[in-house]
Write a protein that holds these residues in place. Structure first.
Motif, short mmCIF file in Angstrom:
data_model
loop_
_atom_site.label_atom_id
_atom_site.label_comp_id
_atom_site.label_asym_id
_atom_site.label_seq_id
_atom_site.Cartn_x
_atom_site.Cartn_y
_atom_site.Cartn_z
N THR A 97 -14.94 2.45 5.32
CA THR A 97 -14.63 3.82 4.90
C THR A 97 -13.13 4.08 4.86
OG1 THR A 97 -16.72 4.57 5.87
CG2 THR A 97 -15.07 6.26 5.41
N LEU A 98 -12.42 3.63 5.89
CA LEU A 98 -10.98 3.89 5.95
C LEU A 98 -10.22 3.13 4.87
CD1 LEU A 98 -10.42 3.90 9.82
CD2 LEU A 98 -10.82 5.85 8.31
N GLN A 99 -10.72 1.96 4.50
CA GLN A 99 -10.05 1.19 3.44
C GLN A 99 -10.15 1.90 2.10
OE1 GLN A 99 -11.59 -2.76 2.66
NE2 GLN A 99 -9.71 -3.39 1.62
N SER A 100 -11.29 2.47 1.80
CA SER A 100 -11.42 3.19 0.52
C SER A 100 -10.57 4.45 0.51
CB SER A 100 -12.89 3.52 0.24
OG SER A 100 -13.40 4.46 1.15
N MET A 101 -10.38 5.07 1.68
CA MET A 101 -9.46 6.21 1.76
C MET A 101 -8.02 5.77 1.49
SD MET A 101 -10.93 8.18 5.14
CE MET A 101 -9.58 9.37 5.16
N ALA A 102 -7.62 4.64 2.09
CA ALA A 102 -6.27 4.11 1.88
C ALA A 102 -6.02 3.80 0.42
CB ALA A 102 -6.06 2.86 2.73
N HIS A 103 -7.08 3.42 -0.28
CA HIS A 103 -6.98 3.05 -1.69
C HIS A 103 -6.55 4.23 -2.57
CE1 HIS A 103 -8.33 1.27 -5.57
NE2 HIS A 103 -8.00 0.16 -4.98
N GLN A 104 -6.70 5.45 -2.06
CA GLN A 104 -6.34 6.64 -2.84
C GLN A 104 -4.83 6.87 -2.90
OE1 GLN A 104 -8.64 10.22 -2.03
NE2 GLN A 104 -10.19 9.03 -0.96
N ILE A 105 -4.08 6.22 -2.01
CA ILE A 105 -2.63 6.45 -1.93
C ILE A 105 -1.88 5.30 -2.58
CG2 ILE A 105 -0.69 6.92 -0.40
CD1 ILE A 105 -2.88 9.07 -0.40
N LYS A 106 -1.05 5.61 -3.55
CA LYS A 106 -0.24 4.60 -4.22
C LYS A 106 1.06 4.42 -3.46
CE LYS A 106 -3.43 4.34 -7.27
NZ LYS A 106 -4.42 3.23 -7.14
N LEU A 107 1.27 3.23 -2.91
CA LEU A 107 2.42 2.96 -2.06
C LEU A 107 3.49 2.18 -2.79
CD1 LEU A 107 0.57 1.79 1.20
CD2 LEU A 107 1.41 4.09 0.67
N ASN A 108 4.72 2.34 -2.34
CA ASN A 108 5.82 1.48 -2.75
C ASN A 108 5.99 0.38 -1.71
OD1 ASN A 108 6.60 3.02 -5.08
ND2 ASN A 108 7.47 4.54 -3.68
N SER A 109 6.71 -0.66 -2.06
CA SER A 109 6.92 -1.79 -1.16
C SER A 109 7.48 -1.31 0.18
CB SER A 109 7.88 -2.79 -1.79
OG SER A 109 8.11 -3.88 -0.92
N GLY A 110 6.88 -1.78 1.27
CA GLY A 110 7.33 -1.43 2.61
C GLY A 110 6.66 -0.22 3.20
N GLU A 111 6.01 0.59 2.36
CA GLU A 111 5.33 1.78 2.85
C GLU A 111 3.94 1.43 3.40
OE1 GLU A 111 7.40 5.09 -0.09
OE2 GLU A 111 5.35 4.44 -0.50
N LEU A 112 3.43 2.27 4.27
CA LEU A 112 2.12 2.07 4.88
C LEU A 112 1.29 3.34 4.74
CD1 LEU A 112 3.18 0.33 8.24
CD2 LEU A 112 2.21 -0.80 6.23
N VAL A 113 -0.02 3.18 4.79
CA VAL A 113 -0.92 4.34 4.83
C VAL A 113 -1.86 4.16 6.01
CG1 VAL A 113 -2.49 3.25 3.14
CG2 VAL A 113 -2.61 5.72 3.56
N ILE A 114 -2.04 5.25 6.74
CA ILE A 114 -2.93 5.25 7.91
C ILE A 114 -4.01 6.31 7.68
CG2 ILE A 114 -3.10 5.47 10.41
CD1 ILE A 114 -0.13 4.84 10.60
N PRO A 115 -5.20 5.91 7.25
CA PRO A 115 -6.30 6.86 7.15
C PRO A 115 -6.73 7.29 8.55
CG PRO A 115 -6.75 4.85 5.91
CD PRO A 115 -5.61 4.57 6.80
N VAL A 116 -6.90 8.59 8.74
CA VAL A 116 -7.29 9.11 10.05
C VAL A 116 -8.45 10.09 9.87
CG1 VAL A 116 -5.20 8.78 11.40
CG2 VAL A 116 -5.32 10.71 9.85
N LEU A 117 -9.60 9.74 10.42
CA LEU A 117 -10.76 10.63 10.39
C LEU A 117 -10.86 11.37 11.71
CD1 LEU A 117 -13.63 8.62 8.63
CD2 LEU A 117 -12.39 10.61 7.75
#
Length: 226
Positions: A97-117
């Motif tokens: 579930t968290l991976q599909s949430m992360a997929h919604q955010i388009k990142l640039n190199s070096g950036e991170l996304v942390i899905p939090v439910l």
């Protein structure tokens, strides 16, 4: 071409999509607060198939959002997915579930996304993903404090997304933390992940697959009146 039915029921968003390979062709969802997955899910499945001019026999696989998330929602989704796979003799694909949430955010190199439910009190379910949608840190249930995720924030932006972002915003003060509580798990973001697993034949054992609850479910009993 693979036709995959994607089911997302880990939160209040009851979401169904049909994809051909990694492209969504139909999406049906309802993120109402007073949701009822048990009533809506099968209706959405039938409506999605009709809208796509497909029948159950046209499906090549069923993908299910495996959690973490709502105990009841996950049970309903997984039970429905397993029932379809058994009756139609289809492979079962699980999507974190968290991976599909992360997929919604388009990142640039070096950036991170942390899905939090959102869990309970100051607790969240979280995982850390990089620009390639690869897992940097495993999924955890954790209590948020001012030191949370400090090892991941530097000169690059770190996006905290999902229902737990609001409580994170209260205590995390670094300027490179970006908060977005509007991101919800959705079947529209499952397609590419599910298709990759389909191509590699990364299927679940339908008989033994269980949702990823992360924490044991505790039944709250009513207190007896004195």
């Amino acid at each position: 071409m693979a036709v995959i039915l994607n089911l997302e029921t880990a939160t209040t968003n009851c979401s169904v999509s049909i994809s051909k390979d990694d492209n969504i062709i139909v999406l049906k969802e309802n993120n109402a607060v007073n949701y009822s997955h048990s009533e809506q899910l099968h209706i959405f499945i039938k409506e999605a198939l009709q809208e796509a001019s497909l029948s159950f026999s046209d499906l090549d696989a069923v993908a299910i959002s495996k959690g973490p998330g709502s105990y009841t929602g996950l049970r309903i989704g997984v039970s429905s997915a397993k029932g379809l796979c058994f009756s139609l003799d289809l492979p079962l694909i699980s999507v974190p579930t968290l991976q599909s949430m992360a997929h919604q955010i388009k990142l640039n190199s070096g950036e991170l996304v942390i899905p939090v439910l959102d869990a309970r009190r100051m607790e969240v379910y979280s995982c850390v993903y990089d620009v390639n949608n690869s897992e940097v840190r495993e999924t955890r249930a954790e209590v948020i404090n001012e030191l949370s995720f400090k090892e991941y924030v530097s000169d690059n932006k770190v996006y905290l997304v999902g229902s737990g972002a609001e409580k994170c915003k209260v205590v995390l003060r670094h300027p490179n933390f970006i908060f977005n509580e509007s991101v919800v798990p959705s079947a529209k973001d499952m397609a590419s992940i599910a298709f990759k697993k389909y191509e590699s034949k990364h299927f679940e054992d339908v008989a033994y697959f269980e949702p990823y609850y992360l924490k044991d479910f505790v039944l709250q009993q009513k207190k007896k009146k004195a």
